[in-house]
Design an enzyme around this catalytic site. Structure first.
Site, short mmCIF file in Angstrom:
data_model
loop_
_atom_site.label_atom_id
_atom_site.label_comp_id
_atom_site.label_asym_id
_atom_site.label_seq_id
_atom_site.Cartn_x
_atom_site.Cartn_y
_atom_site.Cartn_z
N HIS A 157 45.32 42.19 42.67
CA HIS A 157 44.97 43.60 42.44
C HIS A 157 44.44 44.30 43.69
CE1 HIS A 157 45.48 43.74 38.02
NE2 HIS A 157 45.38 42.43 38.17
N ASP A 364 42.56 50.34 49.33
CA ASP A 364 42.54 50.11 47.89
C ASP A 364 43.87 49.51 47.47
OD1 ASP A 364 41.44 50.24 45.32
OD2 ASP A 364 40.83 52.33 45.54
P1 ADQ Z 1 38.95 48.80 40.82
O1 ADQ Z 1 38.67 49.01 42.26
O2 ADQ Z 1 37.80 48.59 39.93
O3 ADQ Z 1 40.00 47.60 40.63
P2 ADQ Z 1 40.38 51.38 40.25
O4 ADQ Z 1 41.85 51.35 40.31
O5 ADQ Z 1 39.62 52.18 41.25
O6 ADQ Z 1 39.83 49.91 40.12
O7 ADQ Z 1 40.03 51.86 38.80
C1 ADQ Z 1 38.72 51.96 38.33
C2 ADQ Z 1 38.74 52.20 36.83
O8 ADQ Z 1 37.41 52.30 36.40
C3 ADQ Z 1 39.48 53.46 36.43
O9 ADQ Z 1 40.21 53.24 35.26
C4 ADQ Z 1 38.32 54.43 36.19
O10 ADQ Z 1 38.58 55.41 35.21
C5 ADQ Z 1 37.22 53.52 35.74
N1 ADQ Z 1 35.94 54.13 36.12
C6 ADQ Z 1 35.50 54.36 37.36
N2 ADQ Z 1 34.32 55.00 37.32
C7 ADQ Z 1 34.03 55.19 36.02
C8 ADQ Z 1 32.96 55.80 35.29
N3 ADQ Z 1 31.93 56.39 35.90
N4 ADQ Z 1 33.02 55.79 33.97
C9 ADQ Z 1 34.05 55.21 33.34
N5 ADQ Z 1 35.09 54.66 33.94
C10 ADQ Z 1 35.08 54.63 35.26
C11 ADQ Z 1 41.00 46.90 41.27
C12 ADQ Z 1 41.55 47.35 42.63
C13 ADQ Z 1 42.31 48.66 42.50
C14 ADQ Z 1 43.38 48.54 41.44
C15 ADQ Z 1 42.81 48.01 40.16
C16 ADQ Z 1 43.92 47.71 39.16
O11 ADQ Z 1 40.49 47.48 43.56
O12 ADQ Z 1 42.91 48.98 43.75
O13 ADQ Z 1 43.94 49.83 41.19
O14 ADQ Z 1 42.10 46.79 40.35
O15 ADQ Z 1 44.86 46.83 39.71
#
Ligand code: ADQ
Length: 472
Positions: A157, A364
């Site tokens: 990921h 990311d």
């Molecule tokens: P993350 O870095 O955690 O995961 P990201 O793609 O940025 O994932 O998504 C974060 C998720 O958390 C989103 O669905 C967002 O809506 C939710 N979120 C963030 N802040 C929030 C809040 N305050 N309240 C509720 N929800 C919140 C990793 C990788 C990414 C990749 C994902 C999936 O780092 O690059 O996209 O996995 O593969």
């Protein structure tokens, strides 16, 4: 249809009353598992005095889960240690924050073995196994060592770093060799996959046949498979009271000002300090915009036991305070900085109320917030996505205003351009991106990966939707 066993570090499904602060993986996997009637195995997030391998079975939100608890030393060395203090920074190109320690590596191997030992009795000969993310890279190899010949796939990921960075890891060769026990290795983008191929070419004597590496008598297919959104479920929020209320509250409180929104886990990879600095420069160099915009940054804390995360939290508190101290007036606060999670319905409303969605990570793997922002817009009057070129999402959403988050001035230009973009251009860009977010959703992603795992020949190399008709 063969049963799917998904294995990830944490198993997080919605239980009633639970915080909505979930990572992208949780959102995506729950949707994929419900469809395949599969089992999701992983750590409960709980600590136990002594690891016994006891499994807790539950069913939540239509997903069957099997979880184990870990010892304090496991959590410290494997999760806080090797996963989040070694691999996470290294894979996000932050060698300066990468901590190399033998205890961490030992804990990582031990916990991966514990996962292998406990999941082994649950595996039937016909099951397909899908292992997720950097926490569990050696797991496939450990299952092979226990005699499992099932189809086993791995999805990363995060980004895969260039070989020149990866070699900072003392056991880099062993790590990559263990990955070559998987039948399929999935990456979000061409760039991450190419970095993996570059490593194999430079450091392993393993020939490539097309997109497949041959090593140790096994063929590992390297698949580009960008994760998508649970677009249908997410957009169903449009009519919900929570979404409407959140949208109306934000619009009311904006009293005619344009809202710029950021939603991120509090993580140094998300480029939050640079984003705040860009907003400060925007207010400094464009006095005409003062009192006409405000920024809402939602950033729930994560990994609070890791020192670099405590540091970024302190830095952002200082930065937001100083921006407000410098520019706020009696009835205008330039930045609202909120450290809590919101429900997905509320997030939908918040995105929809915002004229600009600011997604500017320094690195990311994908970034699902960019896709959520696009999905939540009103097609008749859409907001503008300002997106870092270093997010995996930029390969698909190239109709966004693409910026370089290392250049504060470039970000200022991008935000200013988004704020003044004519309706027709906003619509054109949004339409191109929405087509991708709708077509390449989370079902498309999981189907593509599982199809490659089940029938390798049936999945073509590059079937991705071409988006990005707008010039940038
Ligand atoms: P993350 O870095 O955690 O995961 P990201 O793609 O940025 O994932 O998504 C974060 C998720 O958390 C989103 O669905 C967002 O809506 C939710 N979120 C963030 N802040 C929030 C809040 N305050 N309240 C509720 N929800 C919140 C990793 C990788 C990414 C990749 C994902 C999936 O780092 O690059 O996209 O996995 O593969």
């Amino acid at each position: 249809m063969r049963r799917l066993i998904a294995i990830s570090n944490r198993v997080q499904v919605d239980h009633e009353g639970e915080s909505a602060n979930r990572g992208g993986l949780a959102v995506a996997l729950a949707a994929a598992l419900r469809e395949s009637n599969g089992l999701w195995f992983g750590w409960s997030g709980e600590q136990t005095d002594e690891f016994t391998g006891q499994i807790t079975f539950r069913r939540a939100a239509g997903v069957a889960t099997a979880t184990i608890d870990l010892e304090a030393q496991d959590i410290e060395e494997y999760y806080n240690g090797f996963a989040n203090r070694t691999l996470w920074p290294l894979f996000h190109y932050r060698l300066d924050l990468t901590e190399i320690a033998r205890d961490f590596a030992g804990g990582y191997a031990r916990v991966n073995n514990r996962f292998a030992d406990t999941v082994a009795p649950l595996i039937e000969p016909d099951d397909m196994i899908w292992v997720h993310d950097y926490h569990l890279m050696p797991l496939g190899c450990q299952l092979r060592e226990r005699g499992f010949e099932n189809r086993i796939g791995f999805f990363l990921h995060t980004p895969w770093p260039p070989p020149s960075l990866l070699v900072s890891l003392p056991d880099h060769r062993e790590l990559v060799k263990s990955l070559l026990s998987y039948d399929v290795i999935g990456f979000h983008s061409h760039e991450w996959r190419q970095a993996f191929i570059d490593y194999v070419a430079a450091h392993l004597d393993a020939p490539m046949e097309g997109d497949t590496v041959i090593f140790g008598g096994r063929a590992s297919r390297l698949l580009i498979c960008p994760i998508g959104l649970d677009t249908t479920e997410f957009c169903a929020a449009a009519g919900s009271p929570a979404a409407r209320e959140a949208e109306a509250r934000l619009i009311d409180s904006a009293v005619g000002k344009d809202v710029i929104v950021g939603v991120d886990r509090l993580d140094y990879s998300k480029g939050l300090q640079e984003r705040f600095a860009a907003y400060e420069l925007l207010l400094t160099t464009r006095p005409d915009l003062r009192e006409k915009v405000f920024m809402l940054q939602i950033a729930p804390p994560s990994r609070g036991d890791v020192p670099s995360y405590q540091q970024i939290r302190a830095d952002l508190n200082t930065l937001s305070g100083s921006i407000n101290g410098e520019f706020a007036g009696i009835d205008w606060v330039p930045i609202r900085y909120v450290n809590k999670g919101y429900g997905r319905d509320q997030l939908f409303g918040i995105y929809r109320a915002a004229r600009v969605g600011l997604v500017t990570p320094l690195r990311d793997g994908m970034n699902l917030v960019a896709k959520e922002y696009v999905a939540a817009q009103d097609p008749a009057d859409p907001g503008v996505l300002v997106l870092s070129r270093f997010a995996g999402a930029a390969a698909q959403l190239d109709a966004a205003v693409i910026v370089n988050p290392h250049s504060i001035e470039d970000m200022v230009d991008g935000i200013a351009r988004a704020l003044t973009m004519p309706l027709a251009e906003r619509q054109e860009r949004h339409q191109a991106m929405l087509a991708c977010v709708e077509k390449e959703d989370v079902r498309w992603w999981s189907n593509r990966f599982m199809q490659a795992l089940a029938e390798p020949e049936s999945v073509p190399e590059e079937p991705l939707v071409a988006v990005g008709t707008a010039e940038d």
